[in-house]
Design an enzyme around this catalytic site. Structure first.
Site, PDB file in Angstrom:
ATOM      1  N   GLU A 151      34.761  53.488  27.971  1.00 25.56           N
ATOM      2  CA  GLU A 151      35.113  52.582  26.893  1.00 25.56           C
ATOM      3  C   GLU A 151      36.564  52.886  26.515  1.00 25.56           C
ATOM      4  O   GLU A 151      36.904  54.049  26.292  1.00 25.56           O
ATOM      5  CB  GLU A 151      34.187  52.817  25.688  1.00 25.56           C
ATOM      6  CG  GLU A 151      34.436  51.793  24.622  1.00 25.56           C
ATOM      7  CD  GLU A 151      33.524  51.929  23.413  1.00 25.56           C
ATOM      8  OE1 GLU A 151      32.610  52.770  23.427  1.00 25.56           O
ATOM      9  OE2 GLU A 151      33.766  51.173  22.461  1.00 25.56           O
ATOM     10  N   ARG A 195      25.690  66.187  30.779  1.00 22.02           N
ATOM     11  CA  ARG A 195      27.115  66.170  30.419  1.00 22.02           C
ATOM     12  C   ARG A 195      27.746  67.522  30.731  1.00 22.02           C
ATOM     13  O   ARG A 195      27.083  68.550  30.671  1.00 22.02           O
ATOM     14  CB  ARG A 195      27.289  65.922  28.919  1.00 22.02           C
ATOM     15  CG  ARG A 195      26.894  64.562  28.453  1.00 22.02           C
ATOM     16  CD  ARG A 195      26.939  64.508  26.934  1.00 22.02           C
ATOM     17  NE  ARG A 195      28.295  64.351  26.440  1.00 22.02           N
ATOM     18  CZ  ARG A 195      28.874  63.171  26.236  1.00 22.02           C
ATOM     19  NH1 ARG A 195      28.219  62.059  26.490  1.00 22.02           N
ATOM     20  NH2 ARG A 195      30.102  63.097  25.780  1.00 22.02           N
ATOM     21  N   LYS A 243      34.991  62.002  22.238  1.00 18.74           N
ATOM     22  CA  LYS A 243      36.178  61.212  21.889  1.00 18.74           C
ATOM     23  C   LYS A 243      36.334  61.075  20.384  1.00 18.74           C
ATOM     24  O   LYS A 243      37.440  61.075  19.873  1.00 18.74           O
ATOM     25  CB  LYS A 243      36.075  59.826  22.527  1.00 18.74           C
ATOM     26  CG  LYS A 243      36.755  59.749  23.878  1.00 18.74           C
ATOM     27  CD  LYS A 243      36.763  58.329  24.387  1.00 18.74           C
ATOM     28  CE  LYS A 243      35.458  57.988  25.031  1.00 18.74           C
ATOM     29  NZ  LYS A 243      35.411  56.627  25.582  1.00 18.74           N
TER      30      LYS A 243
HETATM   31  P1  ATP Z   1      32.387  60.310  24.081  1.00 20.55           P
HETATM   32  O1  ATP Z   1      31.074  60.762  23.564  1.00 20.55           O
HETATM   33  O2  ATP Z   1      33.379  61.392  24.285  1.00 20.55           O
HETATM   34  O3  ATP Z   1      32.954  59.133  23.331  1.00 20.55           O
HETATM   35  P2  ATP Z   1      31.390  58.483  25.902  1.00 20.55           P
HETATM   36  O4  ATP Z   1      30.202  58.766  26.730  1.00 20.55           O
HETATM   37  O5  ATP Z   1      31.173  57.591  24.752  1.00 20.55           O
HETATM   38  O6  ATP Z   1      32.075  59.825  25.529  1.00 20.55           O
HETATM   39  P3  ATP Z   1      32.555  56.665  27.687  1.00 20.55           P
HETATM   40  O7  ATP Z   1      33.922  56.149  27.720  1.00 20.55           O
HETATM   41  O8  ATP Z   1      31.463  55.738  27.324  1.00 20.55           O
HETATM   42  O9  ATP Z   1      32.571  57.889  26.711  1.00 20.55           O
HETATM   43  O10 ATP Z   1      32.195  57.434  29.028  1.00 20.55           O
HETATM   44  C1  ATP Z   1      32.396  56.928  30.312  1.00 20.55           C
HETATM   45  C2  ATP Z   1      31.507  57.675  31.249  1.00 20.55           C
HETATM   46  O11 ATP Z   1      31.779  59.062  31.200  1.00 20.55           O
HETATM   47  C3  ATP Z   1      30.048  57.491  30.900  1.00 20.55           C
HETATM   48  O12 ATP Z   1      29.334  57.243  32.095  1.00 20.55           O
HETATM   49  C4  ATP Z   1      29.663  58.802  30.297  1.00 20.55           C
HETATM   50  O13 ATP Z   1      28.315  59.073  30.544  1.00 20.55           O
HETATM   51  C5  ATP Z   1      30.588  59.783  31.020  1.00 20.55           C
HETATM   52  N1  ATP Z   1      30.840  60.976  30.218  1.00 20.55           N
HETATM   53  C6  ATP Z   1      31.318  61.033  28.954  1.00 20.55           C
HETATM   54  N2  ATP Z   1      31.375  62.302  28.515  1.00 20.55           N
HETATM   55  C7  ATP Z   1      30.922  63.081  29.526  1.00 20.55           C
HETATM   56  C8  ATP Z   1      30.724  64.498  29.686  1.00 20.55           C
HETATM   57  N3  ATP Z   1      31.014  65.370  28.715  1.00 20.55           N
HETATM   58  N4  ATP Z   1      30.248  64.943  30.874  1.00 20.55           N
HETATM   59  C9  ATP Z   1      29.959  64.076  31.861  1.00 20.55           C
HETATM   60  N5  ATP Z   1      30.119  62.741  31.769  1.00 20.55           N
HETATM   61  C10 ATP Z   1      30.595  62.239  30.622  1.00 20.55           C
HETATM   62 MG    MG Z   2      30.108  55.720  25.353  1.00 24.99          MG
END
Ligand code: ATP
Ligand code: MG
Length: 562
Positions: free
Chosen positions: A36, A262, A272
């Site tokens: 995102e 994760r 984020k």
């Molecule tokens: P955050 O919680 O930091 O906002 P998010 O999952 O909302 O992270 P996205 O931009 O939606 O952020 O993530 C893009 C991809 O990265 C998704 O498939 C998510 O599952 C993966 N991802 C995010 N954080 C991690 C992590 N700590 N380890 C592995 N994969 C991750």
């Molecule tokens: Mg997300």
């Protein structure tokens, strides 16, 4: 699959290999990385990138980059750009770049179709009522009074929602599934909400925006994704992902969602939202501050993409959440730099050293000698350089003690030490300022010890780095401690920012560097002998960031564990 290709085995590659064997999607493999654009990518995202791109690569498939841009409030074009740049830096090239917003029209058409078939309805309740009606675990939900309205009425309202006739939060479109399903995700989840706000790509074209659940699987299907890999928090969403896909007319087998744990580290956060708060509150210089666990921060700090990729691959992909030691990642960083970084001399906290018996030339100027030094003893092919030496030098303050404590073997009055690659010297006296601080150390050198070895074979206990004053370049050096002092930030109070280390950065000014460092390129990482690896700031050429120290703390931790 070609048996000659080495595929690191994990449960995801096992699933993919099995699908290939069974001929699902005719053996095709297609993945996507779906960030995102509401912030910069962090080290956790690197893991997802390595899994998504790496899995496709391992099986000769393709991976798309898809911006999951369904929340216009928090998304920006600058984030889109930084994300694309970080993925390229990590060494991956998306087969195609797409946006969930590319599919808004198709998603809308599908939504109308579900409404017409009685599988979705417009709910006029507000957010609070909807959430109260959902019930809880072991407590069935309550059906909305609008759940059984005629499809024609929902359709008309949905069109008016799209046309921008209603205020934010006054209506939503919900899937009509099961208000007493044991999985909360299936209790008539929201598909669209009203947001009268401009989107960074579609502008004011839309007044309604799809939710993650409605957009994600459908976007996967539109792109022809075969394996939709995500993190464990989406496990409970999988039945919904499958429900939506099973109610659409698709030409090929629907994509398959697979979840993994994760990646998290000690002493830092990979969220984020929290990172955005650090930036907004100016606790750091920005998303790409060298203390941040963002890919741009780690890049500024001097972390090589190769080390991050190697770590993410070798640490394994599992379904068990755990926090990895940050020292383990640092150990990968050190390994890459140890093999490749050029060795240089730099004095961070300079103390003046004058050689009282140093010769002067015919014009009365101090003589200058040049010593040939290996650029990287690990890589003879990197050759040698000449380092200038003269009678006024800089050494580290901590390498001299007027009154040496027990077991202190570095320079002190009457003691002989080696100036690395140059000469043996013996301290003979000091000059002090009015406050009694030592400002200059006087020493004599042994002309018979050129190169650092005494002619008579006598030994010294200590070898020190140095920089010639007349040839030094000045620089600032940033030293770092952990950004969060707690191993698990937030464990104590529930708020990670409570564990922020107030002294995570110290900037030293007036550091003295050997002349060759004036040529170091932006972003280059060099080893300062005895001190660690240091990265030239990409924007400020006279600023160096300490990437990591030389000591492998990870190896020490492993040893202690026995
Ligand atoms: P955050 O919680 O930091 O906002 P998010 O999952 O909302 O992270 P996205 O931009 O939606 O952020 O993530 C893009 C991809 O990265 C998704 O498939 C998510 O599952 C993966 N991802 C995010 N954080 C991690 C992590 N700590 N380890 C592995 N994969 C991750
Ligand atoms: Mg997300």
């Amino acid at each position: 699959m070609n048996d000659a290709v080495a595929v690191p085995s994990n449960f995801i590659s096992d699933i993919v290999a099995d699908d290939i064997e069974r001929g699902t999607w005719s053996g095709r493999v297609q993945t996507r990385f779906p960030p995102e654009p509401n912030g910069y990518l962090h080290i956790g995202h690197a893991k997802a990138i390595v899994v998504d791109f790496g899995t496709a690569e391992d099986f000769g498939g393709t991976c798309f980059l898809r911006f999951d841009d369904t929340n216009p409030e928090t998304e920006e074009e600058t984030f889109v750009d930084s994300i694309a740049g970080d993925i390229a830096w990590l060494g991956y090239q998306p087969a195609e770049v797409r946006h969930a917003s590319d599919y808004f029209e198709q998603l809308y058409t599908w939504a109308e179709d579900l409404i017409a078939r009685g599988l979705a309805y417009v709910d006029d309740q507000d957010g609070e009522a909807i959430s109260a009606g959902r019930g809880g675990y072991g407590k069935p939900g309550v059906e909305s009074p609008f759940r059984n309205r005629e499809p024609a009425e929902s359709l008309e309202l949905f069109r008016r929602m799209r046309a921008g006739e209603f205020a934010d939060g006054t209506r939503v479109l919900r899937a009509r599934i099961d208000m007493s399903h044991e999985n909360m995700q299936l209790r008539d989840p929201i598909m669209y909400r009203i947001r009268n706000i401009a989107h960074h790509r579609t502008g004011t074209e839309w007044a309604i925006y799809p939710t993650y659940d409605w957009a994600h699987g459908q976007s996967d299907a539109i792109e022809g994704v075969t394996h939709s890999i995500c993190t464990l928090e989406f496990e409970s969403h999988r039945p919904l992902y499958e429900w939506f896909l099973s109610h659409l007319e698709l030409e090929t087998a629907p994509p398959r969602q697979i979840e993994f744990a994760r990646l998290e580290f000690t002493h830092t956060v990979t969220s984020k939202r929290r990172l955005a708060k650090l930036v907004a509150d100016q606790r750091v210089d920005g998303w790409d501050d060298a203390r941040m666990p963002t890919l741009s921060g780690l890049r500024r700090r001097g972390y090589p993409a190769l080390a991050i990729r190697n770590f993410c691959r070798e640490v394994g992909t599992t379904r068990t959440n755990s926090r990895h030691s940050i020292e383990a990642l640092e150990s990968y960083v050190r390994k890459v730099h140890n093999a490749l970084a050029q060795r240089r001399m730099a004095v961070l906290r300079p103390l003046r050293l004058v050689l009282d018996n140093w010769p002067v030339d015919a014009d009365g100027n101090p003589a200058v000698e040049h010593f040939e030094v290996a650029n990287n003893p690990e890589r003879p092919e990197d050759g040698t350089r000449l380092v200038a030496f003269s009678g006024t030098l800089w050494i580290e303050q901590e390498d001299f003690a007027e009154v040496p404590p027990p077991k202190y073997f570095r320079l002190s009055p009457g003691r002989e030490v080696r100036l690395r690659g140059a000469y043996l010297i013996t301290a003979v006296g000091v000059d002090k300022d009015a406050d009694g601080n030592v400002v200059t150390v006087h020493a004599t050198y042994d002309p018979e010890s050129k190169g650092g070895t005494a002619a008579d074979g006598r030994k010294v206990k200590s070898t020190m780095h140095w920089v010639s004053d007349a040839h030094a370049v000045d620089a600032n050096v940033a030293l770092y401690q952990r950004l969060f002092s707690a191993e698990a930030p937030g464990e104590r109070t529930g708020e990670a920012l409570d564990d922020l280390n107030p002294t995570s950065r110290e900037i030293l000014t007036g550091c003295k560097l050997e002349a060759a460092l004036a040529q170091a390129a932006p972003g280059e990482v060099v080893q300062f002998e005895r001190l660690g690896y240091f990265a030239v700031d990409p924007d400020e050429p006279a600023l160096f960031h300490r990437t990591v120290g030389l000591r492998d703390e990870w190896a020490a931790i492993q040893k202690r564990k026995g």
